[in-house]
Design a protein around this motif. Structure first.
Motif, PDB file in Angstrom:
ATOM      1  N   ILE A 126      -1.462  43.638   7.271  1.00  0.00           N
ATOM      2  CA  ILE A 126      -1.591  45.061   7.556  1.00  0.00           C
ATOM      3  C   ILE A 126      -0.374  45.502   8.363  1.00  0.00           C
ATOM      4  CG2 ILE A 126      -3.023  46.879   8.581  1.00  0.00           C
ATOM      5  CD1 ILE A 126      -5.411  44.978   8.386  1.00  0.00           C
ATOM      6  N   ASN A 127       0.424  46.368   7.784  1.00  0.00           N
ATOM      7  CA  ASN A 127       1.638  46.853   8.453  1.00  0.00           C
ATOM      8  C   ASN A 127       2.513  45.719   8.963  1.00  0.00           C
ATOM      9  OD1 ASN A 127       0.775  49.477   7.975  1.00  0.00           O
ATOM     10  ND2 ASN A 127      -0.221  49.650   9.967  1.00  0.00           N
ATOM     11  N   GLY A 128       2.603  44.667   8.166  1.00  0.00           N
ATOM     12  CA  GLY A 128       3.475  43.557   8.521  1.00  0.00           C
ATOM     13  C   GLY A 128       2.854  42.513   9.424  1.00  0.00           C
ATOM     14  N   LYS A 129       1.614  42.736   9.863  1.00  0.00           N
ATOM     15  CA  LYS A 129       0.938  41.769  10.726  1.00  0.00           C
ATOM     16  C   LYS A 129      -0.108  41.011   9.925  1.00  0.00           C
ATOM     17  CE  LYS A 129       0.022  45.163  13.509  1.00  0.00           C
ATOM     18  NZ  LYS A 129      -0.528  45.985  14.610  1.00  0.00           N
ATOM     19  N   ARG A 130      -0.256  39.746  10.218  1.00  0.00           N
ATOM     20  CA  ARG A 130      -1.216  38.894   9.515  1.00  0.00           C
ATOM     21  C   ARG A 130      -2.465  38.722  10.372  1.00  0.00           C
ATOM     22  NH1 ARG A 130      -0.398  33.924   5.682  1.00  0.00           N
ATOM     23  NH2 ARG A 130      -2.291  32.705   6.015  1.00  0.00           N
ATOM     24  N   PHE A 131      -3.631  38.984   9.754  1.00  0.00           N
ATOM     25  CA  PHE A 131      -4.912  38.839  10.433  1.00  0.00           C
ATOM     26  C   PHE A 131      -5.763  37.836   9.669  1.00  0.00           C
ATOM     27  CE2 PHE A 131      -3.418  43.074  11.547  1.00  0.00           C
ATOM     28  CZ  PHE A 131      -3.690  43.163  12.908  1.00  0.00           C
ATOM     29  N   GLU A 132      -5.970  36.660  10.264  1.00  0.00           N
ATOM     30  CA  GLU A 132      -6.861  35.670   9.663  1.00  0.00           C
ATOM     31  C   GLU A 132      -8.305  36.104   9.944  1.00  0.00           C
ATOM     32  OE1 GLU A 132      -5.711  32.923   8.133  1.00  0.00           O
ATOM     33  OE2 GLU A 132      -3.583  32.955   8.727  1.00  0.00           O
TER      34      GLU A 132
ATOM     35  N   SER B  43      -1.638  44.014  19.353  1.00  0.00           N
ATOM     36  CA  SER B  43      -0.452  43.382  18.782  1.00  0.00           C
ATOM     37  C   SER B  43       0.626  44.430  18.574  1.00  0.00           C
ATOM     38  CB  SER B  43      -0.805  42.726  17.439  1.00  0.00           C
ATOM     39  OG  SER B  43      -1.830  41.778  17.610  1.00  0.00           O
ATOM     40  N   SER B  44       1.806  44.143  19.052  1.00  0.00           N
ATOM     41  CA  SER B  44       2.892  45.098  18.835  1.00  0.00           C
ATOM     42  C   SER B  44       3.261  45.122  17.356  1.00  0.00           C
ATOM     43  CB  SER B  44       4.115  44.685  19.659  1.00  0.00           C
ATOM     44  OG  SER B  44       4.537  43.384  19.302  1.00  0.00           O
ATOM     45  N   ALA B  45       3.601  46.288  16.883  1.00  0.00           N
ATOM     46  CA  ALA B  45       3.920  46.437  15.467  1.00  0.00           C
ATOM     47  C   ALA B  45       5.195  45.672  15.127  1.00  0.00           C
ATOM     48  CB  ALA B  45       4.085  47.905  15.118  1.00  0.00           C
ATOM     49  N   ASN B  46       5.144  44.916  14.036  1.00  0.00           N
ATOM     50  CA  ASN B  46       6.330  44.205  13.582  1.00  0.00           C
ATOM     51  C   ASN B  46       7.299  45.146  12.880  1.00  0.00           C
ATOM     52  OD1 ASN B  46       5.406  41.739  14.494  1.00  0.00           O
ATOM     53  ND2 ASN B  46       4.349  41.270  12.588  1.00  0.00           N
ATOM     54  N   VAL B  47       6.766  46.239  12.358  1.00  0.00           N
ATOM     55  CA  VAL B  47       7.558  47.158  11.553  1.00  0.00           C
ATOM     56  C   VAL B  47       7.212  48.581  11.983  1.00  0.00           C
ATOM     57  CG1 VAL B  47       8.152  47.837   9.207  1.00  0.00           C
ATOM     58  CG2 VAL B  47       7.395  45.507   9.651  1.00  0.00           C
ATOM     59  N   SER B  48       8.217  49.418  12.141  1.00  0.00           N
ATOM     60  CA  SER B  48       7.971  50.801  12.541  1.00  0.00           C
ATOM     61  C   SER B  48       7.403  51.605  11.384  1.00  0.00           C
ATOM     62  CB  SER B  48       9.266  51.447  13.023  1.00  0.00           C
ATOM     63  OG  SER B  48      10.138  51.672  11.929  1.00  0.00           O
TER      64      SER B  48
END
Length: 300
Positions: free
Chosen positions: A58-64, A180-185
């Motif tokens: 989601i928006n560059g972040k991975r959620f297991e 979690s800080s966004a990996n992608v703006s």
């Protein structure tokens, strides 16, 4: 909306819901290929993992995620899901306009989505003592929806209203650093949506990394880095996935020759197509077509 370089508008995926009852509730078994592609839509979404495991990007972040987990997906979240094992998800999609009247009395009712990334995370805290209450509300909501007894619309609405209220009360993170800080703006995500749209529109085009990067005026190295963080894989690997998913659909739904399917999906070599198809899909193109043609129709 996202504006492409040529001026066209790239819209969110449109989910058609009944205006008088703007909600969709259903279980999905596994993850179908359309949901393995990055997409975004114009509704708010809740996922309850009934069984199994997998992960979201989601928006560059991975959620297991695993059985019992609950995820919130916003209308502007670029996301895709993958199954690890025995996955069954309750999917709820609803139109935020359904809560216009409630916003008059509780303007914070949609905060779990409005403040996503600052005071809420997509994956709700599975260790919270209140997670069980949320699970019960979702199951009761689904039961009312499926049984459709008198006043079920009001009860579904009330369960969803209570669910959102409980998330807002018990799952808000006052310290934004806990999110979690966004990996992608957001601007970078819009650029990646634009490139993905171009890929989907011209699957057979012999795209190069340089051409894809030029769509959004980035250097190939910079573009590749942002795309990998947003999507979880490289641009050309993602393009191969798109092509193979389209090839599988053509094999299942048309009588096109396998060579023609390969050409239609941008593969210039039949041997390369066969190799990649088996590697990613788990079987040969010929076997995929034979299995489809010999699968009996299930009766309801």
């Amino acid at each position: 909306m996202t504006l492409a370089r040529t001026g066209e508008i790239i819209p969110r995926e449109k989910v058609n819901l009944d205006k008088k009852y703007p909600i969709y509730i259903a279980d999905t078994i596994g993850v179908s290929s359309p949901y393995q592609k990055l997409h975004w839509h114009d509704v708010l979404e809740i996922n309850y993992i009934k069984s199994g495991s997998g992960y979201y990007i989601i928006n560059g972040k991975r959620f297991e995620f695993r059985q019992g987990d609950i995820l919130l997906i916003n209308s502007n979240d670029l996301h895709c899901a993958y199954e690890v094992k025995d996955l069954v998800i309750m999917v709820i999609e609803f139109d935020m306009s359904w809560f216009v009247s409630s916003l008059r009395y509780d303007p914070e009712i949609l905060s779990p989505y409005k403040d996503m990334g600052s005071h809420f995370t997509n994956l709700l805290d599975r260790t919270s003592p209140h997670i069980g209450e949320l699970r019960t509300l979702l199951l009761e909501m689904q039961q009312e929806h499926e049984q459709a007894r008198p006043s079920y619309i009001s009860l579904v609405y009330s369960h969803l209203l209570r669910f959102l209220s409980c998330v807002n009360r018990y799952f808000r993170l006052e310290d934004a650093r806990q999110c979690s800080s966004a990996n992608v703006s957001s601007l970078q995500l819009e650029k990646m949506r634009q490139v993905i749209h171009a890929m989907e529109e011209k699957l057979s085009h012999p795209w190069t990394l340089e051409e894809l990067a030029a769509i959004v005026y980035l250097s190939p190295s910079r573009f590749s880095d942002i795309f990998r963080r947003a999507v979880g894989t490289s641009p050309l690997e993602y393009l191969i996935q798109l092509r193979l998913e389209h090839a599988l659909m053509l094999l299942e739904q048309t009588q096109m020759k396998i060579m023609d399917v390969a050409m239609e999906c941008g593969f210039r070599s039949l041997s390369n197509f066969n190799h990649l198809f088996k590697k990613h899909i788990g079987q040969s193109p010929k076997h995929a077509r034979m299995r489809q043609h010999h699968t009996p129709t299930l009766q309801k």
